[in-house]
Design a protein around this motif. Structure first.
Motif, PDB file in Angstrom:
ATOM      1  N   ARG A 191      41.917  37.113  32.338  1.00 50.33           N
ATOM      2  CA  ARG A 191      43.115  36.330  32.040  1.00 50.33           C
ATOM      3  C   ARG A 191      43.554  35.513  33.247  1.00 50.33           C
ATOM      4  NH1 ARG A 191      47.354  38.940  27.952  1.00 50.33           N
ATOM      5  NH2 ARG A 191      47.750  36.690  27.860  1.00 50.33           N
ATOM      6  N   HIS A 192      43.268  36.006  34.444  1.00 52.84           N
ATOM      7  CA  HIS A 192      43.575  35.229  35.647  1.00 52.84           C
ATOM      8  C   HIS A 192      42.643  34.019  35.776  1.00 52.84           C
ATOM      9  CE1 HIS A 192      44.729  34.395  39.826  1.00 52.84           C
ATOM     10  NE2 HIS A 192      43.429  34.255  40.070  1.00 52.84           N
ATOM     11  N   GLN A 200      42.250  41.849  33.306  1.00 52.80           N
ATOM     12  CA  GLN A 200      43.140  41.172  34.245  1.00 52.80           C
ATOM     13  C   GLN A 200      42.417  40.037  34.952  1.00 52.80           C
ATOM     14  OE1 GLN A 200      44.216  44.651  36.544  1.00 52.80           O
ATOM     15  NE2 GLN A 200      46.235  44.830  35.547  1.00 52.80           N
ATOM     16  N   GLU A 209      42.471  43.097  25.233  1.00 55.55           N
ATOM     17  CA  GLU A 209      43.304  44.050  25.979  1.00 55.55           C
ATOM     18  C   GLU A 209      43.317  45.423  25.310  1.00 55.55           C
ATOM     19  OE1 GLU A 209      46.367  42.018  28.826  1.00 55.55           O
ATOM     20  OE2 GLU A 209      47.195  42.221  26.804  1.00 55.55           O
ATOM     21  N   THR A 227      41.861  45.940  40.125  1.00 54.67           N
ATOM     22  CA  THR A 227      42.112  45.182  38.889  1.00 54.67           C
ATOM     23  C   THR A 227      41.128  45.636  37.816  1.00 54.67           C
ATOM     24  OG1 THR A 227      40.605  43.411  39.602  1.00 54.67           O
ATOM     25  CG2 THR A 227      42.942  43.147  40.129  1.00 54.67           C
TER      26      THR A 227
END
Length: 707
Positions: A411-412, A408, A431, A404
């Motif tokens: 945002r998780h 990522q 991003e 990852t």
């Protein structure tokens, strides 16, 4: 009853507002002071602010901005005394302030809940908590990244419902003091005067996501003042509650929001005593926009890169020093928990990251960015991380570091932290974009000296609250500042209502005290304007940039005797020649405003730099959030040759000065005078109920000064 009159000096007719209590500042501490004064029965209150929608309370925050209070849930034992001892253990803090902050923390917390701040509670109604830095319990709570914003908005609504006048566009110039007693304050009205280009003249003020700045309030007093042509305003008052925040304008590398400047100089040069002025907090923050990159921003193990001034020559500089990618990832992760720079963690811990960023930006003149788009170089393996990092990432479901990316993982784990930067001005899409950061000044733990009622120790009627007050020690639990602002403003309001609700000084007495200050201000402005009309170029912006850059370079995170003395020499020279140096464009409100803003910053820097010099003269070593260079000390991580600069050699204070505190007095002329005293211990009051009840029936729990 609030009244409007006038004072004429050298032909200038200046409006004078008369009130019992003046609150300067519209942050959470200032609004709470006004609400509490009204609630405790103080006869009348007026509030002023430079920019009502500016300030740290409304516009600052972090990944999860913390409020610190007594434990109010679960089975974990806690007590007022235990919390006071935690606060007091930070070093150089007075015990009566620590005990008051503990004793009133629950009262202040519930007051905020009743005002509408949505602190989380479980289904049984318990207000749950978590552990923050320097916290042995789980006393911390939060409503997310905008905890203080929620506090401000809720308290502001109460102020407006109470009909308390709030006057915007008022730059504090001086506090009026006569024979050690406050008489009021002098302001510059920043909305008066010609403006060639209104759009260009608007000072940048950061506001939070989706917020449209509200118009300045209207009302009888505001409407009356709108008709007054004078650039100055005098307020005659029995009490002045100073809620202007810390001296945020002193440093160029700062995470204080734009529009938050502070007003320490006005207090210090008019007789207020400084306390613990050397004790600042510094930490990693983005600079456009200004925001702490704590919490999840670090825990996702973002990539650090530096570039030259133009954005070229990109490289991962951290790995030049720590070549083990998993050790480096662990240190970056820990910065999320250990966000403020802590000299104790510089020896072999995560504060090495702050020092390496400082070296890139301040010492090498490069720019540093967080890159969430790709992983740091090297083979990352969660199983090889520090145990705290490994367990956290596993529980968060993002332990596959190699598979990852930081964005990522961010945002998780915390989607609002990603969305936050999208909604700011300027917006940043993590991003796609790099996020520029620096090691920034974040909070001044020192300030104006106060007693246990947040009453100035030397100026009767002056009540510094919030960050303006020097109520903290060297270390403090995360979120303690928000609690301190609520408690201090409550204590100040209690004391004013009980003992200082009388009418202000007579007109003649006030005029005698205020006229010299008004005369100096009008002369300073007239002379600076005359130079511009004679052809000199407006220099307010250049002088402001020069002074703030000097402080970040010489007296910020890393200081030495030589750097402090160099800065002090330059600041002293500028201060002595200030009246002849400045050039102001009279058609620019910003230029006029900066004339007085810079003077306040300059006088603050002068006293603060003297305090740093005196601290070193007193044998002070590195402590808190500052590294004082010592050639006899060790470099960080002494068991490894990291190639660090000699400026990073330091000797830990190790608590040697925790039992004493530095104080400073200055008359506005000559050099400041310093003294060191033992901290006031935590009071051991007689808590036998009958005795307390008997005393309470007499003084309602608010004894006069000295008792």
């Amino acid at each position: 009853m609030t009244q409007l009159s006038h004072l004429t000096l050298d032909g200038e007719r200046v409006p004078v507002v008369t009130t019992t209590s003046l609150v300067i500042g519209t942050g959470s501490a200032g609004y709470n002071a006004a609400v509490r004064l009204a609630g405790f029965g103080a006869p009348d209150v007026v509030m002023t602010a430079d920019k009502i929608r500016a300030g740290a309370s409304r516009n600052a925050g972090s990944d999860k901005q913390t409020y610190y209070k007594l434990t109010l849930s679960g089975s974990e034992p806690d007590s007022v005394r235990s919390m006071a001892e935690t606060l007091f253990s930070g070093g150089s803090m007075d015990g009566d302030n620590a005990l008051a902050e503990a004793a009133l923390s629950a009262r202040s917390f519930y007051h905020l809940i009743e005002a509408g701040v949505p602190f989380p509670a479980n289904h049984s109604g318990e207000f749950v908590g978590y552990k923050t830095d320097h916290d042995p319990r789980q006393r911390a709570t939060s409503v997310g990244p905008f905890t203080s914003k929620s506090m401000v908005e809720s308290l502001e609504a109460k102020v407006r419902a109470l009909g308390i006048p709030v006057l915007g566009n008022c730059r504090l110039v001086d506090i009026v003091v006569e024979d050690g007693v406050v008489r009021g304050a002098l302001f510059l009205r920043t909305d008066v005067g010609a403006v060639r280009n209104p759009a260009a003249e608007e000072e940048v003020v950061e506001t939070n996501v989706g917020e449209v700045p509200a118009p300045e309030p209207t009302g009888t007093l505001s409407q009356q003042l709108a008709k007054e042509p004078s650039r100055f305003l005098l307020v005659r008052a029995t009490n002045v509650v100073l809620a202007t925040g810390g001296p945020a304008g002193m440093y160029s590398d700062s995470v204080f929001p734009h529009g938050q400047w502070g007003a320490a100089g006005a207090a210090l040069r008019n007789g207020a005593r400084g306390h613990n002025l050397t004790e600042w907090q510094f930490g990693l923050a983005s600079i456009k926009p200004r925001w702490n990159v704590s919490g999840t921003y670090m825990q996702v193990v973002s990539r650090f890169v530096s570039t030259d001034a133009d954005g070229g020559d990109e490289r991962e500089f951290l790995s030049d020093v720590i070549d083990d990618p998993n050790l480096l990832a662990s240190l970056v992760f820990l910065k999320g928990y250990q966000w403020p720079f802590d000299i104790r963690k510089a020896r072999d811990g995560s504060s090495l990251i702050d020092l390496l960023v400082y070296r890139e930006t301040v010492q090498r003149g490069r720019r540093v960015f967080l890159d969430f788009r790709s992983n740091p170089q090297g083979d990352l393996d969660a199983a090889a991380l520090d145990e705290q990092a490994r367990v956290y990432l596993e529980r968060a479901g993002v332990a596959d570091l190699a598979g990852t990316t930081p964005i990522q993982r961010l945002r998780h784990m915390n989607e609002p932290s990603y969305q936050f930067y999208l909604g700011r001005n300027p917006g940043v899409d993590l991003e796609r974009d790099l996020l520029e950061i620096a090691v920034c000044a974040q909070h001044n733990n020192g300030g104006i000296a106060v007693d246990g009622w947040w009453h100035s120790s030397v100026v009767d009627g002056l009540f510094p609250v919030g960050e303006a007050a020097g109520a903290h020690g060297v270390y403090r639990p995360g979120g303690a500042a928000l609690n301190s602002g609520q408690v201090g403003s409550t204590r100040a309001a209690q004391y004013i209502a009980a003992h200082r609700a009388g009418t202000p000084a007579e007109d003649d007495s006030f005029e005698a005290a205020a006229s010299p200050l008004l005369g100096r201000a009008t002369t300073l402005l007239a002379d600076a304007v005359a130079r511009h009309r004679s052809g000199a170029e407006d220099n307010t912006g250049a002088v402001l940039q020069e002074l703030t850059t000097l402080m970040s370079r010489n007296a910020g995170l890393v200081r030495s005797r030589a750097s402090v003395l160099e800065a002090l020499e330059q600041v002293t020279r500028t201060l002595e020649g200030y009246a002849d140096l400045m050039v102001v464009d009279d058609s620019s409100r910003r230029s006029v405003n900066r004339l007085f803003l810079i003077h306040d910053i300059l006088t603050s820097q002068y006293v603060y730099l003297h305090a740093m010099k005196d601290y070193l003269d007193h044998g002070g070593n590195s402590r808190g959030s500052v590294l004082y260079t010592d050639p006899a000390g060790d470099l960080p991580w002494p068991d490894r040759d990291l190639g660090l600069p000699e400026e990073f050699r330091f000797v830990l204070d190790a608590g040697a000065l925790d039992g004493v505190t530095q104080e400073v007095d200055w008359s506005g002329e000559g050099e400041p005078e310093f003294s060191w005293r033992a901290v006031r211990p935590i009071p051991s009051d007689d808590d036998f109920f009958e005795n307390v009840w008997r005393a309470f029936r007499t003084d309602k729990g608010v004894p006069p000064r000295g008792e």
